[in-house]
Design a protein around this motif. Sequence first.
Motif, short mmCIF file in Angstrom:
data_model
loop_
_atom_site.label_atom_id
_atom_site.label_comp_id
_atom_site.label_asym_id
_atom_site.label_seq_id
_atom_site.Cartn_x
_atom_site.Cartn_y
_atom_site.Cartn_z
N UNK A 142 0.96 -0.90 0.14
CA UNK A 142 -0.37 -0.11 -0.17
C UNK A 142 1.23 1.04 0.06
N UNK A 143 0.17 1.75 -0.74
CA UNK A 143 1.03 3.71 -0.71
C UNK A 143 -0.02 4.69 -0.93
N UNK A 144 0.09 5.74 -0.40
CA UNK A 144 -0.67 7.02 -0.98
C UNK A 144 0.16 7.57 -2.52
N UNK A 145 -0.83 7.49 -3.35
CA UNK A 145 -0.42 8.84 -4.44
C UNK A 145 -1.04 10.00 -4.48
N UNK A 146 -0.37 10.85 -5.29
CA UNK A 146 0.46 12.81 -5.52
C UNK A 146 -1.35 12.70 -5.57
N UNK A 147 -2.96 12.23 -5.46
CA UNK A 147 -4.17 13.05 -5.58
C UNK A 147 -4.88 12.19 -4.58
N UNK A 148 -3.97 11.78 -3.70
CA UNK A 148 -4.33 11.37 -2.23
C UNK A 148 -5.30 10.38 -2.29
N UNK A 149 -5.41 9.26 -3.53
CA UNK A 149 -5.65 8.03 -3.35
C UNK A 149 -4.67 7.31 -2.51
N UNK A 150 -5.48 6.60 -1.97
CA UNK A 150 -4.45 5.00 -2.00
C UNK A 150 -4.40 4.17 -2.62
N UNK A 151 -3.24 3.84 -2.77
CA UNK A 151 -3.14 2.18 -4.10
C UNK A 151 -2.74 1.21 -3.50
N UNK A 152 -3.45 -0.14 -3.78
CA UNK A 152 -3.00 -1.30 -3.25
C UNK A 152 -3.24 -2.25 -4.20
N UNK A 153 -1.85 -2.80 -4.13
CA UNK A 153 -1.54 -4.09 -5.07
C UNK A 153 -1.37 -4.87 -4.65
N UNK A 154 -2.08 -6.10 -5.33
CA UNK A 154 -1.71 -8.04 -5.37
C UNK A 154 -0.33 -8.01 -5.01
N UNK A 155 0.43 -8.39 -3.89
CA UNK A 155 1.91 -9.54 -4.79
C UNK A 155 1.65 -10.19 -5.18
N UNK A 156 0.68 -10.97 -5.80
CA UNK A 156 0.95 -11.89 -6.18
C UNK A 156 0.43 -11.90 -7.49
#
Length: 360
Positions: free
Chosen positions: A279-293
């Motif tokens: 998880x990380x926060x993008x410049x527009x304030x949205x949280x990006x969630x990535x499945x690592x599989x």
Amino acid sequence: MKRMVNVVALGVIITAGLATYAVSGTESGTDWSLQVESNKKVWENRIVRVAKDQPYTQINVTLNGSTSSHKGSYFEQLLDFRTNFGEDSRSFKRALKQLDYAQRIWTTDGEMAIGQKDRDTLVLLKSKDGKEVDVTEFKQAREILESGWKGFYVYDGKVHLLYDQNYETTNHHVATFDESTKTFVTQKVDRSKTLIGGVVGAEWSWYPSAYQGQVATDNRYIPIRATALETLQEDTGEEYTSEMDLPGLFVYDAKENKVVTVNQSEELQGMLFKGQEYRAIRSDGTELIIDLNSLEQTTRQVIQGTVGSITYIDQLIYHVLPTTEGAMLEVYDEEDMVSRASIKAEGVSGQTANQQYYVY
């Protein structure tokens, strides 16, 4: 071979070496206060550190007031941070400090570290509870020990270490360790034009990684810090090559042994591992969630308006946005704001320009 160890402790970089000191130059007459508007509970064990380069100043601010950071040597700073260890992991930390050169990660299976013993022995430490520590030694590892480490991870039941062979920036290799036979094999990494600057989550530190969350041990895709070589020219016309960080998110595919671009040229704030999620926060304030599989991506709106600096602690999002008087502080539990606070300086010396704020 002489090595310099950079200890990254809770947002503050302390360099270990002769004549290196973390000296507080706090001006008298400055008093900082943390004012919480709602939900004081999420601030009970938190510290907001105020840092300024010129003159060098560090102040720790809590619900109980503000204090200047330790004035003295690097070792006094380490003793000051011992309270962050917790008694439960002292055995692991003690074993880790016996190694000359080490990295550590925090996984869903417990803490792990890999480091150097003597000139040709590599040591792997594993601990589920911080008390009982499994130690495995791998002999004849000089090639790895005399190379630049990028970080390690666990995949398919084994520990893997990414490194630059002989410190050659463009010569990435990965070592796979077999604990049952105490042997390892190496192979070259297919990187295309993207260089691996480091494995995200691998720490050069003795301190807990609770601020990052626990990463699963069966993830196929390993988040990395990506770099590229650029040719720069001096005013004199002389050219030289430099390694530059690349914006965006890149991963190392542990199954296919190659670097993969997830998204490019996008600035990301903060970082959290939650098992198989990154998880990380993008410049527009949205949280990006990535499945690592699967590398499947989802987003959700978290912060409204300007995005400042982000720290994930205990899976909560601590957002700091500097203001003319200090900083505005917000805490989010996923997309819900659960606390709002502010920090400001009072007194004749309370200048807020060019200051950085860290929550830990």
